[in-house]
Scaffold this active site. Sequence first.
Site, short mmCIF file in Angstrom:
data_model
loop_
_atom_site.label_atom_id
_atom_site.label_comp_id
_atom_site.label_asym_id
_atom_site.label_seq_id
_atom_site.Cartn_x
_atom_site.Cartn_y
_atom_site.Cartn_z
N ASP A 1 3.89 0.85 1.33
CA ASP A 1 4.71 2.00 1.02
C ASP A 1 5.13 1.93 -0.44
OD1 ASP A 1 6.47 4.29 1.85
OD2 ASP A 1 8.03 2.88 1.26
N GLU B 1 0.26 3.53 -1.33
CA GLU B 1 0.60 4.74 -2.08
C GLU B 1 0.68 4.39 -3.57
OE1 GLU B 1 3.50 7.45 0.53
OE2 GLU B 1 4.33 5.47 0.11
#
Length: 652
Positions: free
Chosen positions: A327, A358
Amino acid sequence: METTGRTRYGKRFDWKYGYNGSDLGAICTGARTVFKVWSPEADRVELSLYRDDASPAWRILPMRRRDRGVWSVIVEGDLHGIYYDYTVERDGKAVHTADPYAHACGRNGVRSMAVDLPRTNPEGWWRDAAPPAQAEHIIYELHVKDFSHHPASGVPAEYRGKFKAFSYRDGDGRLPLCMSHLKNLGVTHVQLLPIADFATVDEDGGGSQYNWGYDPMNLNVPEGSYATDPADGAVRIRECKEMIQALHQNGLRVIMDVVYNHTFYADSWLERTAPGYYYRRRPNGALSNGSGCGNDVAAGRIMVDNYIANSVLYWAREYHVDGFRFDLMGLMTVELMNRIRRELDLVFGPGEKLLYGEPWRAGDSPMEADTHPAVKACLPLFHPGIAVFCDNTRDAVKGSCFDARAPGFVSGGEGLEHDILQAAAGWPDGAWEFSPRDPSQLIVYLSCHDNFTLWDKLALCASAGEGIPGPDAFRPCRDNLLAQNRLAAFICFTCPGIPFLQAGEEFGRTKLGDCNSYRSPPEVNRLDWDRAWRFGWLTDYYRGLIRLRKALPGLRDKSRDVSRRITDHAVPAPHVVSFQVDQGGPEGEPLLIVYNASALDYSLPLPPGRWIVRADGQWADQHRPAGQDGEHITVPPCSGMLLLRLRDGHLE
């Protein structure tokens, strides 16, 4: 360099106190438990032991200062199931803290628990292994609670929304509907939204609570609200392992969505044991907030990097996890991510564990000297075994996720043909701050837990100019949205990279227009298994695309040469693109692929040879002759078509 109280954190501090051992926490056996905690600036540290996760301490022991800021104590006897915490005294002030390195905890994570890990293994765990690798990785993003919360999931009420839903079988040994659907879809990996202990769900509360889990509290412990007994720290571990074991037994590898970029509380166990060290700060002393969650973990410092790398290896070893999705990976450093890739490869073999994330962050964050943020602009510095989410393809296909009604290629967006051809070739020319080395670095996707579901996004684009739609506008099965959904999926599964889909995308998942459902009720977030039955034709289409992807090597190619094999790029009409894939079939046959997002039929001449249709806008993984005369093919409005040229006049 940062200053917090009396401490100046920098390279010199790391050289003095950096501890490279992997034995911090409580190492528990039946004979004794060794407690170690890193608290380099503490003046005194005590260990408190508790019979359960609520009663007063029954034993308090002083800990001894060791080298490099480590404090330790050995307690003889069997402490499995005994809870503990620390009291850390610094500059005359004492704070109580759980163990940031703990492997188990009690309700709501406020007390750590000593655990003899082999005692938490389910039956047959020693035989558990990832299923054999398939020709392609296809990732399915899934939230534990969403999976089985719906009454039609086939899971008994007491296990709905729990780890147990994955390992449940009825009295005849049959899988519930939700697990049967997942097994038969054809995906190869299940990416679980955060399953490490998080802060915002009361583990003593009822099933109506909900959170995605991006609010970490105990990073090496499974979440208690997913367990049948959150008060017993061993139960959540055993049931989490049972879930992973069941997924493996059903042919699915397991990826953890990990959240190391921030903690829910800035006053975390990390902060209490080493004040100021684990978090980034501005020159004025304020916490940085590149996560958008109030703090940023200071990746780039020795003990932060060691903590994260050791945590990843712990989950891979102890829980048999097969991959990790980071994340807000943009808050990590390239150097740390490359280290994790190397260490996973060293322990488990090159490429055995997937690693991706990400490549962005919510805001600016001060980096340590001589480090690089793990963002898209730094892709050339990444180890080739680390992939990133390709939002360029996502937005070209369905429209910007930041503008609800901005259309993409499939919904009538203008001027997107070039971007679609770039996506189909793996972005060989790159884009702004984006230059992938090859398609192995790309996670190709249309939707994930963030923002609108694909169905809701398409519905909003279709209703532009009609006012804000109510929840009922997203429920019906509408032909125009089905066509757009199928075309979007067709593009995604014919683009180079690693395919990824959000759970339920294959049956038009809707959150009724909720674009940020991280704490919305379970009824908004859960997978609707009645809807899955009603949208069965769409699921069949996804299932066929997955089979086709696995069957055609040209679609799976992730080499640097893939863009050279994508030939004859054309934009023959507005909203229409076509191209060929050299040696794309199972025996080296060429493929012809057309995306027609227009409102009109598009007819094109076929190149020389005999061609068959392997997929169109209605059916994927088929075999039928191409056109009546064998010289032309018509692609209906809002649909795709994939054709394969026969080799020597025969089917492959």
